[in-house]
Design a protein around this motif. Structure first.
Motif, PDB file in Angstrom:
ATOM      1  N   UNK A   1       1.986  -1.757  14.575  1.00 31.12           N
ATOM      2  CA  UNK A   1       1.278  -2.193  13.408  1.00 31.12           C
ATOM      3  C   UNK A   1       1.005  -1.418  12.473  1.00 31.12           C
ATOM      4  N   UNK A   2       1.535  -0.287  12.197  1.00 26.41           N
ATOM      5  CA  UNK A   2       1.369   0.600  11.179  1.00 26.41           C
ATOM      6  C   UNK A   2       2.459   0.516   9.998  1.00 26.41           C
ATOM      7  N   UNK A   3       2.194   0.220   8.910  1.00 27.16           N
ATOM      8  CA  UNK A   3       3.230   0.029   7.952  1.00 27.16           C
ATOM      9  C   UNK A   3       2.824   0.743   6.580  1.00 27.16           C
ATOM     10  N   UNK A   4       3.697   0.973   5.694  1.00 31.30           N
ATOM     11  CA  UNK A   4       3.512   1.724   4.424  1.00 31.30           C
ATOM     12  C   UNK A   4       3.951   0.631   3.225  1.00 31.30           C
ATOM     13  N   UNK A   5       2.981   0.519   2.348  1.00 33.73           N
ATOM     14  CA  UNK A   5       3.384  -0.624   1.592  1.00 33.73           C
ATOM     15  C   UNK A   5       3.219   0.235   0.091  1.00 33.73           C
ATOM     16  N   UNK A   6       4.296  -0.194  -0.739  1.00 31.32           N
ATOM     17  CA  UNK A   6       4.325   0.560  -2.043  1.00 31.32           C
ATOM     18  C   UNK A   6       3.795  -0.509  -2.974  1.00 31.32           C
ATOM     19  N   UNK A   7       2.818   0.215  -3.754  1.00 30.59           N
ATOM     20  CA  UNK A   7       1.955  -0.652  -4.910  1.00 30.59           C
ATOM     21  C   UNK A   7       2.295   0.045  -6.157  1.00 30.59           C
ATOM     22  N   UNK A   8       2.297  -1.011  -7.365  1.00 30.78           N
ATOM     23  CA  UNK A   8       2.345  -0.468  -8.692  1.00 30.78           C
ATOM     24  C   UNK A   8       1.168   0.088  -9.298  1.00 30.78           C
ATOM     25  N   UNK A   9      -0.051  -0.685  -8.985  1.00 30.72           N
ATOM     26  CA  UNK A   9      -1.291  -0.081  -9.523  1.00 30.72           C
ATOM     27  C   UNK A   9      -2.371  -0.495  -8.831  1.00 30.72           C
ATOM     28  N   UNK A  10      -3.704   0.096  -9.478  1.00 27.44           N
ATOM     29  CA  UNK A  10      -5.051   0.012  -8.596  1.00 27.44           C
ATOM     30  C   UNK A  10      -5.291  -1.447  -7.979  1.00 27.44           C
ATOM     31  N   UNK A  11      -5.099  -2.400  -9.130  1.00 27.79           N
ATOM     32  CA  UNK A  11      -5.292  -3.695  -9.074  1.00 27.79           C
ATOM     33  C   UNK A  11      -4.564  -4.306  -7.751  1.00 27.79           C
ATOM     34  N   UNK A  12      -3.281  -3.967  -7.430  1.00 27.52           N
ATOM     35  CA  UNK A  12      -2.602  -4.303  -6.241  1.00 27.52           C
ATOM     36  C   UNK A  12      -3.389  -3.747  -5.175  1.00 27.52           C
ATOM     37  N   UNK A  13      -3.725  -2.741  -5.076  1.00 27.32           N
ATOM     38  CA  UNK A  13      -4.384  -1.902  -4.037  1.00 27.32           C
ATOM     39  C   UNK A  13      -5.824  -2.728  -3.811  1.00 27.32           C
ATOM     40  N   UNK A  14      -6.603  -3.179  -4.785  1.00 26.72           N
ATOM     41  CA  UNK A  14      -7.669  -3.681  -4.536  1.00 26.72           C
ATOM     42  C   UNK A  14      -7.450  -5.194  -3.875  1.00 26.72           C
ATOM     43  N   UNK A  15      -6.532  -5.748  -4.041  1.00 26.16           N
ATOM     44  CA  UNK A  15      -5.685  -7.076  -3.635  1.00 26.16           C
ATOM     45  C   UNK A  15      -5.687  -6.794  -2.173  1.00 26.16           C
TER      46      UNK A  15
ATOM     47  N   UNK B   1      -1.718   7.360  -0.715  1.00 24.43           N
ATOM     48  CA  UNK B   1      -1.110   8.622  -1.509  1.00 24.43           C
ATOM     49  C   UNK B   1      -0.381   8.080  -2.721  1.00 24.43           C
ATOM     50  N   UNK B   2      -0.544   9.009  -3.746  1.00 26.96           N
ATOM     51  CA  UNK B   2      -0.053   8.719  -5.104  1.00 26.96           C
ATOM     52  C   UNK B   2       0.845   9.414  -5.689  1.00 26.96           C
ATOM     53  N   UNK B   3       2.258   8.859  -5.729  1.00 25.75           N
ATOM     54  CA  UNK B   3       3.382   9.389  -6.140  1.00 25.75           C
ATOM     55  C   UNK B   3       4.276   8.898  -7.279  1.00 25.75           C
ATOM     56  N   UNK B   4       4.736   9.525  -8.261  1.00 25.17           N
ATOM     57  CA  UNK B   4       5.367   8.955  -9.434  1.00 25.17           C
ATOM     58  C   UNK B   4       4.769   7.853 -10.002  1.00 25.17           C
ATOM     59  N   UNK B   5       3.524   7.836 -10.144  1.00 25.07           N
ATOM     60  CA  UNK B   5       2.875   6.595 -10.687  1.00 25.07           C
ATOM     61  C   UNK B   5       2.711   5.304 -10.017  1.00 25.07           C
ATOM     62  N   UNK B   6       3.138   5.662  -8.507  1.00 24.47           N
ATOM     63  CA  UNK B   6       3.048   4.385  -7.844  1.00 24.47           C
ATOM     64  C   UNK B   6       2.082   4.742  -6.430  1.00 24.47           C
ATOM     65  N   UNK B   7       1.570   3.801  -6.008  1.00 18.39           N
ATOM     66  CA  UNK B   7       0.456   3.984  -4.915  1.00 18.39           C
ATOM     67  C   UNK B   7       1.346   3.644  -3.390  1.00 18.39           C
ATOM     68  N   UNK B   8       1.334   4.560  -2.420  1.00 18.97           N
ATOM     69  CA  UNK B   8       1.841   4.166  -1.253  1.00 18.97           C
ATOM     70  C   UNK B   8       0.588   3.786  -0.370  1.00 18.97           C
ATOM     71  N   UNK B   9       0.346   2.647   0.278  1.00 20.39           N
ATOM     72  CA  UNK B   9      -0.714   2.591   1.148  1.00 20.39           C
ATOM     73  C   UNK B   9      -0.354   2.419   2.605  1.00 20.39           C
ATOM     74  N   UNK B  10      -0.862   3.004   3.419  1.00 16.56           N
ATOM     75  CA  UNK B  10      -0.809   3.137   4.958  1.00 16.56           C
ATOM     76  C   UNK B  10      -1.767   2.090   5.534  1.00 16.56           C
ATOM     77  N   UNK B  11      -1.149   0.837   5.904  1.00 13.91           N
ATOM     78  CA  UNK B  11      -2.054   0.044   6.323  1.00 13.91           C
ATOM     79  C   UNK B  11      -1.779  -0.437   7.821  1.00 13.91           C
ATOM     80  N   UNK B  12      -2.846  -1.135   8.317  1.00 16.74           N
ATOM     81  CA  UNK B  12      -2.814  -1.838   9.778  1.00 16.74           C
ATOM     82  C   UNK B  12      -2.414  -3.185   9.450  1.00 16.74           C
ATOM     83  N   UNK B  13      -1.365  -3.600  10.016  1.00 10.72           N
ATOM     84  CA  UNK B  13      -0.535  -5.077   9.984  1.00 10.72           C
ATOM     85  C   UNK B  13      -0.806  -5.531  11.052  1.00 10.72           C
ATOM     86  N   UNK B  14      -2.031  -6.298  11.639  1.00  8.15           N
ATOM     87  CA  UNK B  14      -2.364  -6.790  12.773  1.00  8.15           C
ATOM     88  C   UNK B  14      -1.696  -8.231  13.005  1.00  8.15           C
ATOM     89  N   UNK B  15      -1.227  -9.002  11.735  1.00 12.71           N
ATOM     90  CA  UNK B  15      -0.783 -10.291  12.114  1.00 12.71           C
ATOM     91  C   UNK B  15       0.808 -10.248  11.792  1.00 12.71           C
TER      92      UNK B  15
END
Length: 293
Positions: free
Chosen positions: A228-242, A253-267
């Motif tokens: 259930x663990x996935x990594x999602x690439x985001x463009x900005x902080x607004x996408x992270x908040x959403x 983590x922040x790499x090359x002006x992008x955000x990688x979010x490690x998430x728990x995808x239950x569904x």
């Protein structure tokens, strides 16, 4: 018989209607080996360890060490345990040898040989004549462990022993604790550093807001987030908040002006492929308020 037995342990402060539960109906047992105690600051870890070390009295419940009741047979319990608190006050003007010798004498141990043996266990013999004030933080923690090991205790209780240490000292500490836990002895390791628990402990307990949240082996805790663990690439902080409004974000983590979010995808709501789960994933997830049955 288990080395440590905690049964319906409760520790409260204040009076009705303002009672604060430092520990609330905690029950588990500990066998030989290294046992990890995880939890945020304020979760009740230090209160539990002080109770085991007979420093604090519980409001109710029973705690025993090697069959001895900590409340009724405190003298017998103290002979069996070594305790390293999170903050150990030392005399800065004393040498390492003098300080550990002094701590040994408090336990009615006057043998210099035994003092040198524990200094050897923590690799501090070469610094025996150095003053405490001249030691690094890691060296001071090793001296603290040496003081706790004097008298060859059956149980070693250590509270956040690797907090603030560099990676080399943390590895050294893990080696000391692992070697001690052989031959039927027990280490109770309280920490918020998940890597230390993963490397050392076959069994662990997680405290949350004074209550026992989980008790078992690391693989069982990890199994709750398996697949259930996935990594999602985001463009900005607004996408992270959403994203945070839709699922549990375990790390970013922040790499090359992008955000990688490690998430728990239950569904299974996100298309990314699952990645290998870790003990830290499971721990952060459960500390976020999730309950495992």
């Amino acid at each position: 018989m288990s080395i440590l037995e905690i049964c319906n342990l409760q520790k409260t402060y204040g009076r009705e209607p303002n009672i604060v539960y430092a520990l609330n109906d905690v029950t588990f047992s500990v066998e030989s080996g290294v046992f990890g105690l995880l939890g945020h600051n304020g979760a009740g870890k230090t209160t539990l360890m002080k109770t085991l070390a007979t420093i604090s009295k519980p409001t109710s419940g029973i705690v025993s060490v090697c069959g001895y009741d900590t409340q009724k047979q405190g003298d017998e319990v103290r002979k069996l345990i070594g305790y390293l608190p999170q903050e150990l006050n030392m005399y800065p003007s004393l040498s390492v040898l003098d300080f550990v010798s002094y701590m040994a004498e408090l336990r009615a141990i006057k043998s210099k040989k035994k003092v040198m043996e524990v200094l050897e266990q923590v690799d501090m013999v070469q610094f025996a004549k150095r003053r405490i004030s001249q030691l690094s933080g890691g060296m001071k923690r090793r001296v603290g462990i040496a003081a706790a090991l004097v008298g060859d205790p059956r149980v070693l209780i250590v509270d956040e022993p690797t907090a603030g240490l560099d990676p080399e000292e943390r590895v050294r500490f893990r080696g000391v604790l692992s070697r001690f836990a052989k031959d039927g002895k027990c280490v109770l390791l309280s920490t918020h550093i998940v890597e230390d628990v993963y490397q050392l402990c076959e069994q662990l307990a997680v405290l949350r807001k004074g209550s026992l949240f989980f008790c078992g082996n690391a693989d069982k805790l990890i199994s709750y987030v398996a697949g259930k663990i996935k990594i999602i690439e985001l463009q900005n902080e607004n996408e992270l908040i959403s994203l945070q409004q839709k699922t549990v974000v375990l790390a970013t983590t922040y790499e090359h002006n992008k955000i990688q979010a490690r998430i728990m995808d239950e569904n299974n709501s996100f298309l990314s492929m699952p990645v290998t789960e870790t003990l830290e994933d499971a721990y952060v997830y459960c500390m976020g308020g999730k309950t495992y049955e």
